[in-house]
Design a protein around this motif. Structure first.
Motif, PDB file in Angstrom:
ATOM      1  N   SER A  92      -5.491 -14.785   5.421  1.00 24.81           N
ATOM      2  CA  SER A  92      -5.225 -13.355   5.513  1.00 24.81           C
ATOM      3  C   SER A  92      -6.194 -12.678   6.475  1.00 24.81           C
ATOM      4  N   ALA A  93      -5.692 -11.673   7.189  1.00 22.93           N
ATOM      5  CA  ALA A  93      -6.552 -10.911   8.090  1.00 22.93           C
ATOM      6  C   ALA A  93      -7.480  -9.984   7.310  1.00 22.93           C
ATOM      7  N   ARG A  94      -7.059  -9.548   6.142  1.00 24.78           N
ATOM      8  CA  ARG A  94      -7.865  -8.675   5.282  1.00 24.78           C
ATOM      9  C   ARG A  94      -7.912  -9.254   3.866  1.00 24.78           C
ATOM     10  N   ALA A  96     -10.157  -9.373   1.373  1.00 26.37           N
ATOM     11  CA  ALA A  96     -10.677  -8.583   0.250  1.00 26.37           C
ATOM     12  C   ALA A  96      -9.641  -7.565  -0.225  1.00 26.37           C
ATOM     13  N   LYS A  97      -9.026  -6.868   0.717  1.00 28.81           N
ATOM     14  CA  LYS A  97      -8.008  -5.866   0.365  1.00 28.81           C
ATOM     15  C   LYS A  97      -6.821  -6.528  -0.318  1.00 28.81           C
ATOM     16  N   ARG A  98      -6.381  -7.646   0.206  1.00 31.29           N
ATOM     17  CA  ARG A  98      -5.238  -8.357  -0.382  1.00 31.29           C
ATOM     18  C   ARG A  98      -5.584  -8.883  -1.779  1.00 31.29           C
TER      19      ARG A  98
END
Length: 118
Positions: A92-94, A96-98
């Motif tokens: 994933s590129a993000r 923590a958010k995911r």
């Protein structure tokens, strides 16, 4: 002697190459330590609750949930969380958010009552 060559430069990875091994190992290691702590904490909380009179009897079957059952379920789902976190960190590129969105969604789903009444 040290590990430097004659020019005084220490050999390292070629430019443009990154390694995902270190962050993944660190995440997995931290996750497993947290899993052990969570297993101990939930088992201790269940033991304390049982000591003050809380009954862990399953309504339909009449069986009592053993203290080890709390540790096993906590450990299993914590490992599932570690696997999700490692996958998100890797792909994933993000991450923590995911992970937060995934954790909140799964927590909300776990709170939905299942038809226990007949």
């Amino acid at each position: 002697m040290n590990s430097m060559n004659d020019t005084g430069v220490v050999a390292g990875p070629a430019s443009g190459q990154t390694s995902h091994t270190h962050p993944l190992r660190r995440l997995a290691g931290t996750g497993f330590i947290a899993t052990l702590a969570a297993m101990v904490a939930t088992t201790l909380a269940a033991a304390l609750a049982q000591a003050v009179g809380v009954d862990f009897e399953v309504p339909d079957g009449g069986e009592t949930i053993p203290l080890s059952g709390f540790a096993v379920v906590t450990g299993f789902f914590s490992v599932v969380g570690i696997v999700i976190a490692v996958a998100l960190l890797r792909w994933s590129a993000r991450p923590a958010k995911r992970f937060v969105w995934t954790a909140v969604s799964l927590t909300a789903i776990s709170l939905v009552p299942v038809g226990l009444e007949k």
